[in-house]
Motif scaffolding. Structure first.
Motif, PDB file in Angstrom:
ATOM      1  N   GLU A 125     -14.259  81.340 -21.356  1.00 17.66           N
ATOM      2  CA  GLU A 125     -15.302  80.809 -21.540  1.00 17.66           C
ATOM      3  C   GLU A 125     -15.485  80.384 -23.019  1.00 17.66           C
ATOM      4  O   GLU A 125     -16.332  79.067 -23.265  1.00 17.66           O
ATOM      5  N   ASP A 126     -15.229  80.896 -23.975  1.00 16.97           N
ATOM      6  CA  ASP A 126     -15.389  80.702 -25.286  1.00 16.97           C
ATOM      7  C   ASP A 126     -14.270  79.434 -25.568  1.00 16.97           C
ATOM      8  O   ASP A 126     -14.880  78.382 -26.227  1.00 16.97           O
ATOM      9  N   LYS A 127     -13.329  79.394 -24.834  1.00 17.55           N
ATOM     10  CA  LYS A 127     -12.311  78.089 -25.013  1.00 17.55           C
ATOM     11  C   LYS A 127     -13.209  76.763 -24.524  1.00 17.55           C
ATOM     12  O   LYS A 127     -13.110  75.887 -25.182  1.00 17.55           O
ATOM     13  N   VAL A 128     -13.895  77.016 -23.421  1.00 21.98           N
ATOM     14  CA  VAL A 128     -14.461  76.053 -22.589  1.00 21.98           C
ATOM     15  C   VAL A 128     -15.634  75.346 -23.724  1.00 21.98           C
ATOM     16  O   VAL A 128     -15.821  74.176 -23.610  1.00 21.98           O
ATOM     17  N   ASN A 129     -16.490  76.348 -24.154  1.00 20.57           N
ATOM     18  CA  ASN A 129     -17.579  76.001 -25.089  1.00 20.57           C
ATOM     19  C   ASN A 129     -17.152  75.031 -26.340  1.00 20.57           C
ATOM     20  O   ASN A 129     -17.625  74.311 -26.538  1.00 20.57           O
ATOM     21  N   ARG A 130     -16.034  75.441 -26.902  1.00 19.02           N
ATOM     22  CA  ARG A 130     -15.548  74.996 -27.979  1.00 19.02           C
ATOM     23  C   ARG A 130     -15.213  73.563 -27.544  1.00 19.02           C
ATOM     24  O   ARG A 130     -15.312  72.547 -28.324  1.00 19.02           O
ATOM     25  N   LEU A 174     -16.555  71.852 -25.195  1.00 21.65           N
ATOM     26  CA  LEU A 174     -17.566  71.311 -24.965  1.00 21.65           C
ATOM     27  C   LEU A 174     -18.253  70.716 -26.226  1.00 21.65           C
ATOM     28  O   LEU A 174     -18.766  69.376 -26.321  1.00 21.65           O
ATOM     29  N   ASP A 175     -18.360  71.689 -26.965  1.00 22.70           N
ATOM     30  CA  ASP A 175     -18.818  71.285 -28.382  1.00 22.70           C
ATOM     31  C   ASP A 175     -17.932  70.174 -28.974  1.00 22.70           C
ATOM     32  O   ASP A 175     -18.686  69.151 -29.798  1.00 22.70           O
ATOM     33  N   GLU A 176     -16.715  70.053 -29.006  1.00 20.13           N
ATOM     34  CA  GLU A 176     -15.827  69.147 -29.774  1.00 20.13           C
ATOM     35  C   GLU A 176     -16.067  67.843 -29.031  1.00 20.13           C
ATOM     36  O   GLU A 176     -16.296  66.685 -29.698  1.00 20.13           O
ATOM     37  N   ASN A 228     -18.881  66.805 -27.552  1.00 26.22           N
ATOM     38  CA  ASN A 228     -20.273  66.302 -27.925  1.00 26.22           C
ATOM     39  C   ASN A 228     -20.074  65.609 -29.253  1.00 26.22           C
ATOM     40  O   ASN A 228     -20.877  64.589 -29.529  1.00 26.22           O
TER      41      ASN A 228
END
Length: 225
Positions: free
Chosen positions: A173-178, A180-182, A184
């Motif tokens: 999940e942390d990997k997916v959030n990172r 997504l942030d990158e 955006n």
């Protein structure tokens, strides 16, 4: 397997050793008790038979000894009566009985030994049954606790695996959030600089419209006055 051989095995058996080797001591206890109780009837019958043989051999031996003593008494009486020939016959009979007495003594000794062994086997069997009966509940309780602990250990291992899975999911999940942030951030960079002129002109356009409406209201009030 003869009954004597089986009972010798019982005499030399070690209950604790049997239970240690058993995969399921609870079932082993029940089975061993069933076997011993089944054998107990045979042991009692065989022991009673052997003891009866000892008593018979002892009785026959005593009767032979009494007959020898009787012949000696009659030999004395014959001599006292002056009948040496009769006394000789009584003594000859006593000699024959003496030979028989040796055989009867050997038979009695064997019967007594067999009786002693059978009584020991009987007592050992009764003792084993009594020991197992008294320990059965305790051993079954311990076995139940051991099985429960084993299940808990397995559940504990499953829980540990579950925790590892949750931890791995959190890392994903942390990997997916990172990611997504990158994405955006990259989209914002690709959009280029923002032009603020349109927003600024709209602001003043809105202000002019309000001023016009305000002037129209003033004119309406003057006309009505």
């Amino acid at each position: 397997m003869s009954i004597i051989t089986r009972f010798k095995d019982i005499m030399s058996s070690n209950i604790n050793a049997l239970l240690d080797k058993a995969e399921n001591p609870e079932k082993m206890i029940d089975q061993y008790l069933r076997n011993l109780n089944k054998d107990l009837g045979k042991v009692k019958s065989e022991t009673a038979s052997v003891m009866a043989e000892e008593q018979r051999a002892n009785r026959v031996l005593n009767e032979c000894q009494e007959e020898m003593e009787k012949m000696e008494r009659y030999a004395i009486k014959a001599l006292e009566a002056g009948n040496e020939g009769d006394a000789r016959k009584f003594l000859e009979k006593k000699g024959t009985l003496a030979t028989k007495l040796s055989e009867l003594e050997a038979a009695y000794q064997l019967a007594a030994t067999n009786s002693k062994q059978m009584k020991q086997m009987h007592d050992k069997l009764v003792g084993d049954i009594g020991e197992l009966e008294s320990r059965r509940s305790m051993l079954k309780a311990k076995w139940s606790v051991a099985k429960t602990q084993e299940k808990m250990n397995k559940l504990g291992a499953s829980a540990a695996d579950s925790s590892n899975t949750i931890s791995a999911f959190g890392r994903m999940e942390d990997k997916v959030n990172r990611a997504l942030d990158e994405a955006n951030a990259m989209a914002e960079l690709n959009a280029g600089p923002k032009d603020d002129i349109e927003e600024l002109t709209a602001k003043y356009d809105e202000t002019s419209s309000v001023d016009n409406e305000l002037a129209a209201l003033k004119a309406k009030i003057q006309n009505n006055g």
